[in-house]
Design a protein around this motif. Structure first.
Motif, PDB file in Angstrom:
ATOM      1  N   LEU A  16       0.839  -1.204   0.000  1.00 15.04           N
ATOM      2  CA  LEU A  16       0.000   0.000   0.000  1.00 15.04           C
ATOM      3  C   LEU A  16       0.873   1.253   0.000  1.00 15.04           C
ATOM      4  O   LEU A  16       0.615   2.208  -0.716  1.00 15.04           O
ATOM      5  N   HIS A  17       1.929   1.231   0.820  1.00 14.84           N
ATOM      6  CA  HIS A  17       2.829   2.388   0.892  1.00 14.84           C
ATOM      7  C   HIS A  17       3.644   2.575  -0.391  1.00 14.84           C
ATOM      8  O   HIS A  17       4.108   3.681  -0.673  1.00 14.84           O
ATOM      9  N   GLU A  18       3.798   1.506  -1.178  1.00 13.53           N
ATOM     10  CA  GLU A  18       4.476   1.628  -2.478  1.00 13.53           C
ATOM     11  C   GLU A  18       3.586   2.291  -3.521  1.00 13.53           C
ATOM     12  O   GLU A  18       4.051   2.653  -4.594  1.00 13.53           O
ATOM     13  N   GLY A  19       2.289   2.412  -3.216  1.00 13.74           N
ATOM     14  CA  GLY A  19       1.385   3.085  -4.139  1.00 13.74           C
ATOM     15  C   GLY A  19       0.649   2.154  -5.085  1.00 13.74           C
ATOM     16  O   GLY A  19       0.066   2.615  -6.064  1.00 13.74           O
ATOM     17  N   ARG A  35     -10.514  -6.496   0.889  1.00 13.32           N
ATOM     18  CA  ARG A  35      -9.778  -6.512   2.156  1.00 13.32           C
ATOM     19  C   ARG A  35      -8.629  -5.522   2.119  1.00 13.32           C
ATOM     20  O   ARG A  35      -8.375  -4.805   3.088  1.00 13.32           O
ATOM     21  N   VAL A  36      -7.940  -5.456   0.997  1.00 10.55           N
ATOM     22  CA  VAL A  36      -6.847  -4.496   0.836  1.00 10.55           C
ATOM     23  C   VAL A  36      -7.396  -3.077   0.984  1.00 10.55           C
ATOM     24  O   VAL A  36      -6.813  -2.234   1.677  1.00 10.55           O
ATOM     25  N   GLY A  37      -8.535  -2.795   0.342  1.00 11.76           N
ATOM     26  CA  GLY A  37      -9.157  -1.474   0.445  1.00 11.76           C
ATOM     27  C   GLY A  37      -9.549  -1.135   1.864  1.00 11.76           C
ATOM     28  O   GLY A  37      -9.431   0.014   2.304  1.00 11.76           O
ATOM     29  N   GLN A  38     -10.016  -2.130   2.606  1.00 18.25           N
ATOM     30  CA  GLN A  38     -10.393  -1.918   4.002  1.00 18.25           C
ATOM     31  C   GLN A  38      -9.162  -1.519   4.816  1.00 18.25           C
ATOM     32  O   GLN A  38      -9.204  -0.585   5.622  1.00 18.25           O
ATOM     33  N   ILE A  39      -8.063  -2.211   4.605  1.00 12.50           N
ATOM     34  CA  ILE A  39      -6.823  -1.886   5.314  1.00 12.50           C
ATOM     35  C   ILE A  39      -6.342  -0.495   4.909  1.00 12.50           C
ATOM     36  O   ILE A  39      -5.903   0.291   5.750  1.00 12.50           O
ATOM     37  N   ARG A  40      -6.467  -0.148   3.642  1.00 21.99           N
ATOM     38  CA  ARG A  40      -6.092   1.196   3.159  1.00 21.99           C
ATOM     39  C   ARG A  40      -6.871   2.260   3.934  1.00 21.99           C
ATOM     40  O   ARG A  40      -6.310   3.248   4.396  1.00 21.99           O
ATOM     41  N   ARG A  41      -8.193   2.068   4.057  1.00 23.34           N
ATOM     42  CA  ARG A  41      -9.031   3.038   4.779  1.00 23.34           C
ATOM     43  C   ARG A  41      -8.657   3.103   6.256  1.00 23.34           C
ATOM     44  O   ARG A  41      -8.598   4.187   6.839  1.00 23.34           O
ATOM     45  N   GLU A  42      -8.410   1.940   6.859  1.00 22.66           N
ATOM     46  CA  GLU A  42      -8.026   1.906   8.277  1.00 22.66           C
ATOM     47  C   GLU A  42      -6.741   2.688   8.525  1.00 22.66           C
ATOM     48  O   GLU A  42      -6.576   3.314   9.575  1.00 22.66           O
ATOM     49  N   LEU A  43      -5.821   2.646   7.563  1.00 26.41           N
ATOM     50  CA  LEU A  43      -4.548   3.369   7.693  1.00 26.41           C
ATOM     51  C   LEU A  43      -4.668   4.839   7.297  1.00 26.41           C
ATOM     52  O   LEU A  43      -3.714   5.606   7.455  1.00 26.41           O
ATOM     53  N   LEU A  45      -4.962   5.975   4.278  1.00 26.16           N
ATOM     54  CA  LEU A  45      -4.254   6.216   3.018  1.00 26.16           C
ATOM     55  C   LEU A  45      -5.260   6.611   1.943  1.00 26.16           C
ATOM     56  O   LEU A  45      -6.392   6.121   1.929  1.00 26.16           O
ATOM     57  N   PRO A  46      -4.857   7.491   1.037  1.00 27.85           N
ATOM     58  CA  PRO A  46      -5.784   7.909  -0.023  1.00 27.85           C
ATOM     59  C   PRO A  46      -6.093   6.766  -0.979  1.00 27.85           C
ATOM     60  O   PRO A  46      -5.305   5.828  -1.126  1.00 27.85           O
ATOM     61  N   GLN A  47      -7.232   6.867  -1.639  1.00 28.84           N
ATOM     62  CA  GLN A  47      -7.625   5.893  -2.649  1.00 28.84           C
ATOM     63  C   GLN A  47      -6.607   5.915  -3.785  1.00 28.84           C
ATOM     64  O   GLN A  47      -6.041   6.957  -4.115  1.00 28.84           O
TER      65      GLN A  47
END
Length: 146
Positions: A16-19, A35-43, A45-47
């Protein structure tokens, strides 16, 4: 610790941090992109935003080779024997793009090479229907001149 789909959260976070996109991470780690999107939102991080596509002229040029006589050979793929490329999920005629590059307008009708080499995609060598029609009329119009 693995999540509900077997892939550890710790494996997802660096990607996710690699973009990378949720789908790309899902494909890479064989997990659900939701699931990846859920983790992105929890952190927080922008869409994911896809980088802008290269202009079609650049993609076209990357699939041509200049040969002697000012001709250009198409090194990309062919569809039904005609040079074409896919741009923004559309199949596009390489000759039509060449015509637009060389003449600065949309072609009318079929685009063909006017140089006598059926394989040539040089922008300056492409002709559309009105150009070929005018070329055919030229000798008739000026046959008595000179």
């Amino acid at each position: 610790m693995p999540g509900p789909h077997g892939v550890p959260r710790a494996d997802i976070i660096p990607l996710l941090h690699e973009g990378l996109s949720d789908r790309a991470i899902g494909r890479t780690l064989h997990t659900n992109p939701k699931r990846v999107g859920q983790i992105r939102r929890e952190l927080g991080l922008p869409q994911y935003e896809a980088p802008p596509a290269a202009p079609i002229e650049e993609k076209w040029a990357s699939r041509t080779t200049t040969v002697s006589g000012g001709h250009m050979r198409w090194t990309g793929t062919h569809r039904s024997g005609m040079p074409h490329l896919v741009w923004q999920q559309r199949s596009v005629s390489a000759r039509r793009i060449a015509f637009q590059i060389g003449h600065g307008r949309e072609p009318v009708g079929r685009v063909l090479p006017g140089c006598g080499h059926s394989w040539c995609v040089a922008p300056e060598h492409t002709t559309d229907q009105p150009m070929r029609h005018a070329d055919a009329l030229f000798p008739q119009i000026f046959r008595n001149a000179a």
